[in-house]
Design a protein around this motif. Structure first.
Motif, PDB file in Angstrom:
ATOM      1  N   LEU A 194      15.490  -1.063   6.909  1.00 31.94           N
ATOM      2  CA  LEU A 194      16.577  -1.733   7.620  1.00 31.94           C
ATOM      3  C   LEU A 194      17.053  -0.920   8.702  1.00 31.94           C
ATOM      4  O   LEU A 194      18.016  -1.125   9.523  1.00 31.94           O
ATOM      5  CB  LEU A 194      17.499  -2.269   7.048  1.00 31.94           C
ATOM      6  N   ARG A 195      18.382  -0.385   7.873  1.00 28.84           N
ATOM      7  CA  ARG A 195      19.407   0.831   8.138  1.00 28.84           C
ATOM      8  C   ARG A 195      19.121   1.450   9.455  1.00 28.84           C
ATOM      9  O   ARG A 195      19.949   1.630  10.044  1.00 28.84           O
ATOM     10  CB  ARG A 195      20.332   1.637   7.123  1.00 28.84           C
ATOM     11  N   ILE A 196      17.610   2.145   9.500  1.00 22.04           N
ATOM     12  CA  ILE A 196      17.189   3.636  10.810  1.00 22.04           C
ATOM     13  C   ILE A 196      16.700   2.279  12.012  1.00 22.04           C
ATOM     14  O   ILE A 196      17.635   2.616  12.957  1.00 22.04           O
ATOM     15  CB  ILE A 196      15.926   3.817   9.566  1.00 22.04           C
ATOM     16  N   ILE A 197      16.483   1.216  11.899  1.00 21.23           N
ATOM     17  CA  ILE A 197      16.145   0.415  12.421  1.00 21.23           C
ATOM     18  C   ILE A 197      17.663   0.242  13.085  1.00 21.23           C
ATOM     19  O   ILE A 197      17.176  -0.087  14.777  1.00 21.23           O
ATOM     20  CB  ILE A 197      15.228  -0.918  11.958  1.00 21.23           C
ATOM     21  N   SER A 198      18.209  -0.568  12.325  1.00 23.10           N
ATOM     22  CA  SER A 198      19.604  -0.981  12.681  1.00 23.10           C
ATOM     23  C   SER A 198      20.395   0.060  14.198  1.00 23.10           C
ATOM     24  O   SER A 198      20.700  -0.105  14.718  1.00 23.10           O
ATOM     25  CB  SER A 198      20.634  -1.618  11.863  1.00 23.10           C
ATOM     26  N   ASP A 199      20.354   1.031  13.231  1.00 24.93           N
ATOM     27  CA  ASP A 199      20.904   2.227  13.787  1.00 24.93           C
ATOM     28  C   ASP A 199      20.401   2.530  14.903  1.00 24.93           C
ATOM     29  O   ASP A 199      21.176   2.628  16.513  1.00 24.93           O
ATOM     30  CB  ASP A 199      20.716   3.710  13.067  1.00 24.93           C
ATOM     31  N   HIS A 200      18.929   2.827  15.221  1.00 25.25           N
ATOM     32  CA  HIS A 200      18.405   3.200  16.498  1.00 25.25           C
ATOM     33  C   HIS A 200      18.290   2.116  17.596  1.00 25.25           C
ATOM     34  O   HIS A 200      18.696   2.466  18.720  1.00 25.25           O
ATOM     35  CB  HIS A 200      16.866   3.749  15.890  1.00 25.25           C
ATOM     36  N   LEU A 201      17.739   0.971  17.161  1.00 25.73           N
ATOM     37  CA  LEU A 201      17.888  -0.433  18.106  1.00 25.73           C
ATOM     38  C   LEU A 201      19.507  -0.497  18.998  1.00 25.73           C
ATOM     39  O   LEU A 201      19.758  -0.459  19.868  1.00 25.73           O
ATOM     40  CB  LEU A 201      17.240  -1.691  17.653  1.00 25.73           C
ATOM     41  N   ARG A 202      20.373  -0.102  18.247  1.00 29.37           N
ATOM     42  CA  ARG A 202      22.302  -0.858  18.251  1.00 29.37           C
ATOM     43  C   ARG A 202      22.384   0.523  19.096  1.00 29.37           C
ATOM     44  O   ARG A 202      22.476   0.437  20.046  1.00 29.37           O
ATOM     45  CB  ARG A 202      22.656  -1.650  16.646  1.00 29.37           C
ATOM     46  N   SER A 203      22.030   1.748  18.405  1.00 33.89           N
ATOM     47  CA  SER A 203      22.537   2.579  19.610  1.00 33.89           C
ATOM     48  C   SER A 203      21.660   2.264  20.953  1.00 33.89           C
ATOM     49  O   SER A 203      22.391   2.684  21.981  1.00 33.89           O
ATOM     50  CB  SER A 203      22.115   3.958  19.123  1.00 33.89           C
TER      51      SER A 203
END
Ligand code: SER
Length: 394
Positions: free
Chosen positions: A259-268
């Motif tokens: 969840l953290r990786i997906i959120s970080d990469h998509l938000r970035s």
């Protein structure tokens, strides 16, 4: 304290002490700048830190969005992010490092309500070129903060050459109960603020030339500061990430790390697209492509039917507005979805080629070139597919 109040509190504190507000730049540095993305708040100020007079004077404050790919493998822990906002203050030859540390502690404790007992500092302990930063050490003693000297972690530079100098970092305790250990012995100490005394210019041969004036450059990650003021353990638990976690959790229920990786990469990716970059096979566009593909690979780990077209425009719009970006969420989503489609096509082409041509998963250097030149399959993608193929054979 929400995001806007946090930013306002920081800026007002410095304005009341004679600093002028500078406007942040985008993630894309101006033409001719050697770096690919803006990686620190000081980046747009490099020439002023080297002595050019700044049109707004010698004391500045601001907020700058930054992108760091150096931390990509750390994403998923409590504190690292690919794109983040950096609150910064600068003294261009006006006041010295110890004064900056005094301002810093006052703002953290009185402005943001952090408890001094939960803070720790580090300072530069000296190396073969530059002696220990005794003045910062003494300042922390005076201010009553525990302090630890280190070497590599307390020297800051924006690259192999250019302005640089010793720094002093402030850490906050994120564990339960009373703080224990030091920043180098216990990773529950999270770094939130770096105060750099820019005193040198590093030349190509590695030698250091003293700058004509000593300046101070500070940078504090907004998301990390909010983690401290919210009293939570990770940047993902702050209100900056709440919309991402809420939507992705409800939609796909990935585990916490995913969840953290997906959120970080998509938000970035949203922010990079918001600054005008489009996925491509070179330069900035390639960084965006890699970031997005890493996010997609993580997103598909448990369920390959997930798709970016499910992301709501509200979620994308929330991120764009937090970064002050003026682009329609639907435009960003179209870019995301087009890139997803392209990646899906490449993956299925790559899988069937590998199964047909290299069923054992053994490829020579020449095979990689062939797949790249003839079939447009980038090496890193082939490497991932080979890992997948070999994993399936075991
Ligand atoms: N340039 C330093 C950093 O990025 C302080 O702003 O950490």
């Amino acid at each position: 304290m929400d995001m806007n109040t946090t930013i306002r509190t920081f800026i007002e504190f410095y304005r009341e002490r004679g600093h002028r507000l500078i406007e942040g730049s985008t993630l894309v540095p101006p033409d001719g700048d050697p770096v690919m993305f803006t990686t620190a708040g000081m980046h747009p100020l490099t020439r002023y830190l080297e002595g050019d007079p700044h049109p707004l004077g010698r004391q500045l404050v601001g907020i700058q969005r930054c992108l760091r790919t150096t931390d990509l493998d750390e994403i998923g822990d409590n504190t690292h992010l690919t794109v983040f906002q950096m609150l910064g203050s600068w003294s261009l030859g006006e006041y010295d490092g110890p004064q900056s540390l005094r301002f810093g502690l006052e703002l953290l404790c009185e402005g943001f309500g952090l408890r001094k007992e939960r803070l720790h500092a580090t300072v530069f302990g000296g190396d073969e070129q530059v002696g220990p930063d005794v003045r910062s050490l003494e300042t922390w003693y005076e201010l009553g903060l525990p302090v630890e000297p280190t070497v590599e972690d307390n020297w800051w530079s924006n690259g192999p050459t250019g302005p640089c100098g010793p720094d002093s970092e402030i850490f906050v305790w994120t564990g339960d109960g009373r703080p224990v250990g030091t920043p180098t012995t216990d990773d529950r100490w999270a770094e939130i603020w770096n105060h750099v005394t820019m005193r040198y210019h590093r030349l190509e041969d590695g030698s250091l030339q003293p700058l004509t004036q000593s300046s101070v450059d500070t940078g504090m990650g907004l998301e990390r500061l909010m983690m401290a003021t919210h009293g939570v353990r990770s940047v993902f638990e702050t209100d900056v990430f709440r919309p991402w976690l809420f939507e992705l959790h409800n939609r796909w229920q990935p585990d916490t790390r995913s969840l953290r990786i997906i959120s970080d990469h998509l938000r970035s990716s949203v922010v990079v697209i918001g600054d005008g970059v489009r996925p491509s096979s070179t330069g900035r566009g390639y960084v965006l492509r890699r970031l997005l593909r890493r996010g997609l690979t993580e997103m598909w780990r448990d369920d390959s039917s997930r798709t970016l077209s499910e992301l709501s425009e509200d979620l994308i719009g929330d991120t764009l507005s937090r970064f002050g970006q003026d682009i329609l969420p639907s435009v960003v989503r179209d870019v995301l979805v087009a890139e997803e489609r392209k990646f899906c096509g490449l993956l299925s082409r790559g899988r069937s080629l590998l199964q047909r041509l290299y069923p054992e998963g053994r490829l020579t250097e020449q095979d990689y070139w062939y797949l790249h030149d003839t079939h447009g399959l980038p090496r890193d993608l082939v490497t991932d597919l080979v890992t997948e193929l070999v994993g399936g054979l075991q």
